[in-house]
Scaffold this motif. Structure first.
Motif, PDB file in Angstrom:
ATOM      1  N   SER A 195       0.817  -1.216   0.000  1.00  8.31           N
ATOM      2  CA  SER A 195       0.000   0.000   0.000  1.00  8.31           C
ATOM      3  C   SER A 195       0.848   1.262   0.000  1.00  8.31           C
ATOM      4  O   SER A 195       0.361   2.345  -0.351  1.00  8.31           O
ATOM      5  CB  SER A 195      -0.932   0.009   1.209  1.00  8.31           C
ATOM      6  N   ALA A 196       2.122   1.141   0.376  1.00  2.78           N
ATOM      7  CA  ALA A 196       2.996   2.310   0.452  1.00  2.78           C
ATOM      8  C   ALA A 196       3.711   2.592  -0.858  1.00  2.78           C
ATOM      9  O   ALA A 196       4.436   3.586  -0.953  1.00  2.78           O
ATOM     10  CB  ALA A 196       4.028   2.109   1.556  1.00  2.78           C
ATOM     11  N   LYS A 198       3.624   2.947  -5.195  1.00  3.61           N
ATOM     12  CA  LYS A 198       2.776   3.218  -6.360  1.00  3.61           C
ATOM     13  C   LYS A 198       3.596   3.045  -7.635  1.00  3.61           C
ATOM     14  O   LYS A 198       4.796   3.310  -7.666  1.00  3.61           O
ATOM     15  CB  LYS A 198       2.224   4.655  -6.294  1.00  3.61           C
ATOM     16  N   ASP A 207       5.156   6.222  -1.795  1.00  2.00           N
ATOM     17  CA  ASP A 207       4.244   7.362  -1.729  1.00  2.00           C
ATOM     18  C   ASP A 207       4.580   8.215  -0.509  1.00  2.00           C
ATOM     19  O   ASP A 207       4.414   7.757   0.626  1.00  2.00           O
ATOM     20  CB  ASP A 207       2.801   6.838  -1.646  1.00  2.00           C
ATOM     21  N   GLU A 210       2.183   8.284   2.445  1.00  2.31           N
ATOM     22  CA  GLU A 210       2.011   7.104   3.292  1.00  2.31           C
ATOM     23  C   GLU A 210       3.048   7.124   4.412  1.00  2.31           C
ATOM     24  O   GLU A 210       4.249   7.143   4.150  1.00  2.31           O
ATOM     25  CB  GLU A 210       2.158   5.827   2.466  1.00  2.31           C
ATOM     26  N   ASP A 274      -1.739   9.008  -5.968  1.00  2.00           N
ATOM     27  CA  ASP A 274      -1.759   9.004  -4.496  1.00  2.00           C
ATOM     28  C   ASP A 274      -3.146   9.314  -3.949  1.00  2.00           C
ATOM     29  O   ASP A 274      -3.273   9.895  -2.864  1.00  2.00           O
ATOM     30  CB  ASP A 274      -0.722   9.983  -3.941  1.00  2.00           C
ATOM     31  N   SER A 276      -5.375   7.406  -2.609  1.00  2.00           N
ATOM     32  CA  SER A 276      -5.710   6.748  -1.347  1.00  2.00           C
ATOM     33  C   SER A 276      -5.120   7.495  -0.158  1.00  2.00           C
ATOM     34  O   SER A 276      -5.804   7.706   0.855  1.00  2.00           O
ATOM     35  CB  SER A 276      -5.222   5.294  -1.355  1.00  2.00           C
ATOM     36  N   SER A 277      -3.874   7.917  -0.249  1.00  2.00           N
ATOM     37  CA  SER A 277      -3.269   8.634   0.876  1.00  2.00           C
ATOM     38  C   SER A 277      -3.860  10.042   1.002  1.00  2.00           C
ATOM     39  O   SER A 277      -4.015  10.560   2.113  1.00  2.00           O
ATOM     40  CB  SER A 277      -1.750   8.691   0.731  1.00  2.00           C
ATOM     41  N   ASN A 297       4.340  16.716   3.196  1.00  2.00           N
ATOM     42  CA  ASN A 297       4.825  15.345   3.378  1.00  2.00           C
ATOM     43  C   ASN A 297       6.341  15.281   3.239  1.00  2.00           C
ATOM     44  O   ASN A 297       7.035  14.628   4.032  1.00  2.00           O
ATOM     45  CB  ASN A 297       4.187  14.409   2.347  1.00  2.00           C
TER      46      ASN A 297
END
Length: 570
Positions: A195-196, A198, A207, A210, A274, A276-277, A297
């Motif tokens: 999940s981290a 991409k 990402d 994340e 990105d 989702s984040s 970030n």
């Protein structure tokens, strides 16, 4: 050291009788002198009779000039086997031989730092419990070298033995290069925390939105700082990825290193995936715009790296080499081109102004006379942004020296070094530069290395001080002398610290030698085990006889002790 030798048989006979007493008295006379307060001490040695005295020279004309200071570095890129190792199929012996060759070349050229890429794509060129071995080392991600050795440890040892700093260079977010060939190891972040990561433009990217991605990068860097004797930590210009073209656009990627005469065609940019984040941020009540959130970030990671490094070891310098163009709203008149602020979400001005780094190496990869990206104008801009007072050491595109029609001539790089030096003056913060990359210097393209050695690098130099990290001066070194039983040499000088070894102990010694009225400068590495160093000295012809030595101890932050003077007594 360049000296003329001569036979001194009668001299040696006389000296041999007295040598034991000389050494003993020197040890006694030097053991407790000096406290690093700035006053020098003179050890007067009559080479034929064991006489010493401790006194400060009264005639300032006998004193040497200040030690030369300049950061002279080269990047050593591992990604795609640009610099080292030259191929992923080399044997361990061949890899190690290349390390020796590179550091020897750096020493020959009077470089004083190498910036070694140890993390190219969420991988490692050293044993790590966090990330897998790099395929650029062994040809297969996750496979250790056989027979086993620790490349980073060897790089550090070989560099330090030559008085050269070793900075560990990390790519903060790239997870897989477009040209990578081997499968991802099971320990790679794309497999451990999918999940981290991409996919974007044929690459894999961690990402920045994340937390797991940023936490891993921070953990990797601090792990190296704790376990290795690195002099610096360095990150490059890849934050959010350079834009990739969408469907129907001829260009694929906006290159981070544009050719001086290439203008990329306009592209329809593919957005970085990105969502989702971003949605998770909004769900928690986030109020920033998407662009500002992305910049935050990156900013957060930069600040954490800086603080984390100095919690572990205050002497390890943190450097960043961002893309060289300013944010559009602050650009000097006439400057144009790619905006890292808007496309990479890199607020380089903020990092510099907040002092979240110890040295700033903007990639000024354009010629002096290229108006829209003029080297001098850009350098002046970044100097003007240096509100926190950090080192400004620009990156030079030395790899533009090639065997093609578009090649730069060596004079371009030499002129950029000269121009940078004019910006120094009384400003100790603008004394240095870095070459991308070491391959050009190793290959001596168009004789660039010979040009550097003959002019810009004809004298060795110490790395500039970083006073915001510490200003305590090392203790004045102990200096002893002894006879060398040789037909050519007559004196061996030994430098050692005047206290137990600590993080503030000397890592090198700066030595001024006076022959007649001519001063010559030398930098000598100290032993990691006992902080000592040795040097053989020879007698010149009578007209240019060695008549004074001035020795200082230099610590990890570049702080220099008072001088210990060694002179023949009358």
């Amino acid at each position: 050291m360049v000296c003329e030798s001569m036979k001194l048989s009668s001299f040696i006979q006389l000296l041999a009788v007295a040598v034991a007493s000389v050494v003993a008295m020197l040890l006694m006379g030097c053991a407790n002198v000096g406290n690093g307060s700035g006053n020098g001490v003179n050890i007067a040695v009559n080479w034929q009779q064991p006489l010493i005295s401790a006194r400060q020279p009264t005639d300032n004309r006998t004193l040497p000039p200040p030690s030369p200071r300049e950061f002279r570095a080269a990047w050593v890129a591992s990604v795609a086997n640009i610099d080292w190792p030259s191929k992923p199929t080399l044997t361990v012996a061949q890899q190690q031989a290349e390390i020796i060759k590179i550091v020897d070349r750096a020493k020959e050229l009077n470089l004083n730092a190498l910036v070694l890429q140890v993390r190219t794509s969420a991988d490692a060129l050293y044993p790590s419990d966090i990330e897998p071995w790099s395929e650029y080392l062994t040809g297969e991600q996750g496979r250790a070298p056989v027979p086993f050795y620790d490349p980073l440890k060897l790089w550090i040892e070989e560099s330090h033995q030559r008085g050269i700093e070793l900075h560990a260079w990390f790519n903060p977010y790239r997870a897989r290069h477009l040209q990578a060939k081997s499968p991802l190891a099971t320990t790679h972040i794309a497999n451990k925390i999918p999940s981290a990561v991409k996919s974007y433009g044929g690459y894999l990217w961690m990402d920045p939105g994340e937390a797991a991605a940023s936490n891993q990068t921070l953990s990797v860097i601090l792990d190296v700082v704790r376990r290795y004797d690195v002099d610096g930590v360095h990150i490059d210009d890849y934050f959010y990825p350079y834009p990739v073209a969408g469907a129907g656009t001829a260009a694929l990627v906006v290159t981070p290193l544009p050719s001086p005469d290439d203008t990329p065609a306009p592209i329809v940019e593919l957005p970085f995936p990105d969502d989702s984040s971003w949605q998770a941020y909004l769900a928690k009540g986030g109020k920033l715009t998407r662009d500002d959130w992305r910049r935050q970030n990156v900013n957060s990671l930069i600040e954490k790296i800086y603080q984390g490094i100095h919690r572990e070891k205050n002497w390890v310098k943190f450097g960043i080499s961002p893309f060289g163009l300013p944010k559009p709203s602050l650009r000097p008149v006439g400057i144009a081109g790619f905006s890292q602020y808007d496309k990479l979400f890199a607020d380089a001005e903020l990092w510099l102004q907040n002092g979240w780094l110890d040295y700033f190496t903007p990639q000024l990869y354009w010629p002096i006379n290229q108006t829209a990206q003029a080297y001098g104008t850009l350098l002046d801009y970044w100097i003007s942004q240096n509100k926190a007072g950090r080192h400004i050491w620009p990156g030079l595109y030395t790899s533009r020296i090639t065997n093609t029609e578009k090649s730069w001539q060596p004079e371009e790089i030499l002129n950029q070094i000269t121009l940078t030096r004019t910006r120094g003056g009384a400003n100790d913060l603008v004394r240095g530069h870095a070459h991308f990359s070491m391959a050009t210097l190793s290959e001596n393209r168009k004789n660039i290395s010979e040009h550097l050695k003959a002019s810009a690098y004809d004298v060795a130099a110490l790395v500039p001080r970083s006073p915001w990290l510490g200003q305590t001066l090392p203790a004045l070194p102990r200096v002893t002398a002894e006879l060398i039983k040789s037909t050519r040499a007559n004196i061996k000088l030994r430098m050692s610290p005047d206290a137990a070894l600590t993080s503030a102990s000397p890592v090198r010694y700066a030595i001024w030698q006076r022959y007649g009225n001519d001063w010559r400068f030398l930098v000598l590495p100290a032993s990691a085990q006992n902080g000592a160093a040795e040097m053989d000295f020879y007698i010149d012809s009578p007209a240019g006889r060695l008549n004074m030595l001035a020795v200082t101890a230099v610590d990890r932050l570049g702080n220099e002790s008072a001088q210990m003077f060694v002179t023949p007594a009358n």
